[in-house]
Design a protein around this motif. Structure first.
Motif, mmCIF file in Angstrom:
data_model
loop_
_atom_site.group_PDB
_atom_site.id
_atom_site.type_symbol
_atom_site.label_atom_id
_atom_site.label_comp_id
_atom_site.label_asym_id
_atom_site.label_seq_id
_atom_site.Cartn_x
_atom_site.Cartn_y
_atom_site.Cartn_z
ATOM 1 N N HIS A 137 116.678 7.919 51.030
ATOM 2 C CA HIS A 137 118.172 8.547 50.869
ATOM 3 C C HIS A 137 118.404 9.616 52.064
ATOM 4 C CE1 HIS A 137 118.449 6.995 46.918
ATOM 5 N NE2 HIS A 137 117.012 7.445 46.696
ATOM 6 N N ILE A 138 118.590 9.503 53.286
ATOM 7 C CA ILE A 138 119.245 9.683 54.188
ATOM 8 C C ILE A 138 121.194 9.548 54.420
ATOM 9 C CG2 ILE A 138 119.605 9.572 56.555
ATOM 10 C CD1 ILE A 138 116.503 8.206 57.041
ATOM 11 N N ASP A 139 120.905 11.356 53.729
ATOM 12 C CA ASP A 139 122.753 10.905 53.899
ATOM 13 C C ASP A 139 123.168 11.135 55.320
ATOM 14 O OD1 ASP A 139 122.250 13.981 54.814
ATOM 15 O OD2 ASP A 139 122.770 14.045 52.379
ATOM 16 N N SER A 188 119.193 3.224 54.058
ATOM 17 C CA SER A 188 118.531 4.642 55.193
ATOM 18 C C SER A 188 118.364 4.167 55.969
ATOM 19 C CB SER A 188 118.358 5.264 54.002
ATOM 20 O OG SER A 188 118.387 6.142 53.323
#
Length: 410
Positions: A246-248, A297
């Motif tokens: 989960h890369i924001d 992601s």
């Protein structure tokens, strides 16, 4: 000094990720390093190999493996993996077998990030001495987790608080660790008591370990899957984030500023998803829940220019040490929507930069070790070409897999 010239090949360009036509390379047979690289046929030498217009690239670098894991046993059954003292002898046997298998499939350098009882450190020493056949290995020894955290039941080192982290990291480096691994979040396969979004190690704990490792020029990897855990790892100063489901946007900006690498290990989750009848229901649920986010992601990070290095998490369920590196590269294109050029760089020069070995590995260039593979087809046209069964494999200029009778040697 004896030298061998390899000529008439399409050579990998590490800057562009493409292949340049009509290249040659000369290798010092004693040092195993390139002494001359260029275009055309090059100078006449007593020993030359016509590569036959095939495609030559640096040996594959896999930055995330668990070398002593035995994936031949069914997950969840007795003797899966190597996680107790009685299994230690088998761990060594398994590790040496896995090393040989990887090399014969074109993987010439690996980074081991977590093993039971420091097995990998001694295996790495033996490989450098020439008594174990396999890739050159940067070894971590056991990974660090909080008490009861991810990996703590499989030979990991439990640490709680800054002082314990500092002491344990110093001890690991004393024992020969060349990379430090922290379990910042929960994961997919450890048990139904945790999940990837669960933060486990605190930022100050990870930072304390990073400071100690960086004092000695040793890099730090963080198992971090959920968004908050990823950002904790980046703020703490780690060199790479492993898995990174989960890369924001905030994490992407932080990674670009800090130069943090992502090691996606897409095959690890896909191998679980593809075996619904052979793994526990909770594991399938967890993997499928995070799979779509993982794909997005990787794609967003690659598009934004985040540093990405290839790794497979070899040793996790049904995720072995043979052609899995090549399959991971295929998945990075298919599911991560990376270009083939980006993927080839991730498994060569980018991986070498992450590991701090780019002076010696990751390119076909003067002074580098002559670790290379040769394949029939351009992988930028078809990334599956890396999976070719009959590819040549050379390590330090010496043939590992080489069909000599098919080539002109003079």
């Amino acid at each position: 000094m004896t030298e061998t010239k390899y000529y008439n090949f399409n050579g990998f360009n590490s800057k562009t990720g493409n292949f340049d036509p009509q290249c040659y390379a000369i290798v010092d047979d004693e040092t195993g390093r390139y002494t001359e690289v260029g275009h055309g046929e090059g100078p006449k030498l007593g020993q030359s190999v016509d590569v036959g217009e095939k495609y030559m690239m640096p040996g594959i670098i896999n930055t995330h493996i668990h070398v002593d894991s035995d994936v031949n046993y069914e997950f969840g059954k007795t003797k899966f993996g190597v996680d107790n003292e009685n299994e230690h002898v088998r761990a060594v046997i398994v590790a040496t077998h896995n090393m040989k298998t990887m090399l014969r499939h074109g993987v010439t350098v690996v980074r081991n990030v977590g093993t039971a009882r420091m097995t990998d450190i001694e295996i790495a020493r033996m490989q450098r001495e020439g008594s174990v056949e396999g890739p050159m290995m940067i070894a971590s020894g056991a990974a660090f987790s909080m008490t009861g955290g991810h990996g703590s039941g499989g030979g990991g080192i439990e640490v709680d608080g800054v002082d314990e982290v500092r002491k344990a990291v110093r001890q690991a480096m004393k024992e020969g660790a060349q990379i430090i691994k922290f379990m910042v979040t929960g994961g997919v396969s450890a048990g139904d008591f945790e999940n990837p979004n669960q933060v486990q190690l605190n930022e100050d704990e990870v930072r304390a370990g990073v400071i100690e490792a960086h004092k000695k020029g040793i890099k730090v990897a963080a198992h971090a899957q959920g968004a908050e855990g990823i950002k904790i790892a980046i703020r703490a100063g780690v060199d790479s984030v492993e898995h990174a489901f989960h890369i924001d946007d905030e994490a992407i900006d932080m990674m670009k500023v800090n130069g943090t690498f992502v090691v996606p290990t897409m095959i690890a989750m896909k191998r679980i998803i593809d075996r619904p009848e052979e793994v526990p229901a909770w594991m399938i649920e967890r993997a499928t829940t995070h799979w779509q986010a993982h794909q997005k992601s990787v794609a967003r990070a690659a598009m934004a220019g985040v540093n990405i290095a290839m790794g497979t998490d070899a040793g996790t369920p049904f995720n072995g040490f043979a052609n899995e590196s090549a399959v991971e590269m295929d998945m990075m294109v298919e599911f991560g929507h990376m270009t083939p050029q980006q993927v080839l760089q991730s498994a060569t020069i980018n991986a070498a930069k992450l590991m701090g070995i780019s002076d010696n590995y990751g390119m076909i260039a003067v002074g580098q070790y002559a670790d290379f593979i040769v394949i029939q087809e351009n992988p930028n046209d078809n990334i599956k070409a890396i999976q070719e069964k009959d590819k040549w494999v050379f390590q330090h200029g010496q043939p590992v897999v080489f069909h000599q009778e098919e080539n002109i040697i003079s």
